[in-house]
Scaffold this active site. Sequence first.
Site, PDB file in Angstrom:
ATOM      1  N   LYS A 109       0.838  -1.137  -0.227  1.00 37.40           N
ATOM      2  CA  LYS A 109      -0.094   0.007  -0.148  1.00 37.40           C
ATOM      3  C   LYS A 109       1.221   1.241  -0.317  1.00 37.40           C
ATOM      4  O   LYS A 109       1.790   1.520   0.227  1.00 37.40           O
ATOM      5  CB  LYS A 109      -0.975  -0.250   1.019  1.00 37.40           C
ATOM      6  CG  LYS A 109      -2.022   1.084   1.436  1.00 37.40           C
ATOM      7  CD  LYS A 109      -2.937   0.573   2.566  1.00 37.40           C
ATOM      8  CE  LYS A 109      -3.621   2.061   2.828  1.00 37.40           C
ATOM      9  NZ  LYS A 109      -4.619   1.546   4.206  1.00 37.40           N
ATOM     10  N   SER A 189      -9.394   1.809   3.635  1.00 39.67           N
ATOM     11  CA  SER A 189      -8.583   2.259   2.718  1.00 39.67           C
ATOM     12  C   SER A 189      -7.688   1.177   1.315  1.00 39.67           C
ATOM     13  O   SER A 189      -6.651   2.025   0.927  1.00 39.67           O
ATOM     14  CB  SER A 189      -7.699   3.736   3.056  1.00 39.67           C
ATOM     15  OG  SER A 189      -6.696   2.450   4.376  1.00 39.67           O
ATOM     16  N   SER A 213      -9.227  -1.171   7.049  1.00 41.31           N
ATOM     17  CA  SER A 213      -9.234  -0.845   5.494  1.00 41.31           C
ATOM     18  C   SER A 213      -8.067  -2.132   5.533  1.00 41.31           C
ATOM     19  O   SER A 213      -7.509  -1.677   4.291  1.00 41.31           O
ATOM     20  CB  SER A 213      -7.998   0.676   6.464  1.00 41.31           C
ATOM     21  OG  SER A 213      -9.227   1.592   5.823  1.00 41.31           O
TER      22      SER A 213
END
Length: 521
Positions: A109, A189, A213
């Site tokens: 990420k 996310s 997330s």
Amino acid sequence: MAHVSRLPRSHDRIAGAVGGLILAAVTASLGGCATDEAEFSRVTVASTVEGSLFTHLTRATPFIIARDETRRPGAPDGWNSLIRLADPASYSDWGDRTGPLGGVAILLKDNIETADMPTTAGSLALQNNAPGRDAPLVARLRASGAVILGKTNLSEWANIRSTRSISGWSAVGGLTPNPYDTTRTACGSSSGSAVAVAIGLAPAAIGTETNGSIVCPASVNGVVGFKPTVGLVSRTHIVPISHSQDTAGPIARTVEDAAMVLTVIAGSDPLDTATAEADARKVDYRSALDANSLRGARIGVMRSLANNFSDDTKAAFETSLQAMRDAGAELVEIAEGPDMRAIGGAQLTVLLTELKVDLNAYLASTDPEQVPTRTLAEVIAFNAAEPRETVLFGQELFERAEATGGLEDPAYVTARETSLRLSGVEGIDRMMAENRVVALVSPTTSRAWTNDREDDDEGQGSASTLAAVAGYPHLTVPMGLDRGMPVGISFMAGKWQDATVLSLGYAFEQKTHARVAPSTP
């Protein structure tokens, strides 16, 4: 954080992050060689280490980019799960190929720092943020022989900028859609990490979670996601929200793969005091997996978190519960849970207060020539002056965070005590102790909702808050489909019970094999 905000119809096409020029350049650098797409899509962490499917990573790079860019009706610009790939020439420079993750391709990420790529958190304010350092978890991956393949898109600032932020959208990376239905959310996310694993760009990726997330995008994209106990994995050199709740964790297609990655990234870090016990607490999580661990296990069914979902999701959950009974588990119905409204209100005070403190500290650690915005206040001013940042939503949570009074503020101190007590001691711990269970289960979240703000297809609930606020482990495993869209089942337990949660989820996975891969081109 996971949000349910959606795109207005006037913005249903967002520019992609990885262009055809990159594909052409990488293909040329590798002499135009190709790879077997079906073979690559089957690769797991375990099979890579065992050498049974895939040995020449660089040959797959053109396929990876091309697959991410593949256009499909309704997609903004392909799957758009990647922000950037590492230089393929660097793949052989890192790690021990005989190590526990030797040759395994891992995506990160893009709020996790690497020495060889910028780290943006999806924000144009950080687009040149390249301090040249590996986060400790990245250093652990490289030392294990893993190849850091690149960075994935995310909900900008991990979904903490606005209550109306779009899951899977960032100003740097555009929108990452759901591969099962491109009109629907990939959640967030860690959107790009989950989608990239779901469509076969890598066998595993690292996401981060403050609340939902990892588990939400994993659930709605039909993969496994594990949020560890806070303090098991270092957060150093990761763009922060909250030192109380932030953690990194693996996203993979199997529980075994997630366990293998977790074993490598877990451990103490002298720069992150929360990890002081990690070395003493960590185990070999793959070796701890037991396909028969459900036999004789008492499992608590959190009905208070399961009642608001659709009939199809409820049916998938009931089928999953029966599978656990068939595997020998004793299920205990838990009708009532803690006060989620009170937990949520206290949590928001904690997150906004810690965001200002933690983000200011992170920004101060970056190079001012690369990152001119040195404080949250300056990021707010940057966004206000940059139309590309505010085209879809504002920054009211940032503004509220800037107005907070710091870690000594009595309102913060009270909120942190309240949120931790209600979610932990009086929440998960109480439910487990009173019902004499070793873990708790519920649906993770609803099927993916649409990205259209003007319809009524919205998210129906989430199981993430209790474990997120308490800092306890939380695993989601695919349990079936709701009208063609994946839904996951959550397993959670007390602090440091990561191995137990993974093993129970593994036993469920081996019993059901419920994952259905997306029909990607």
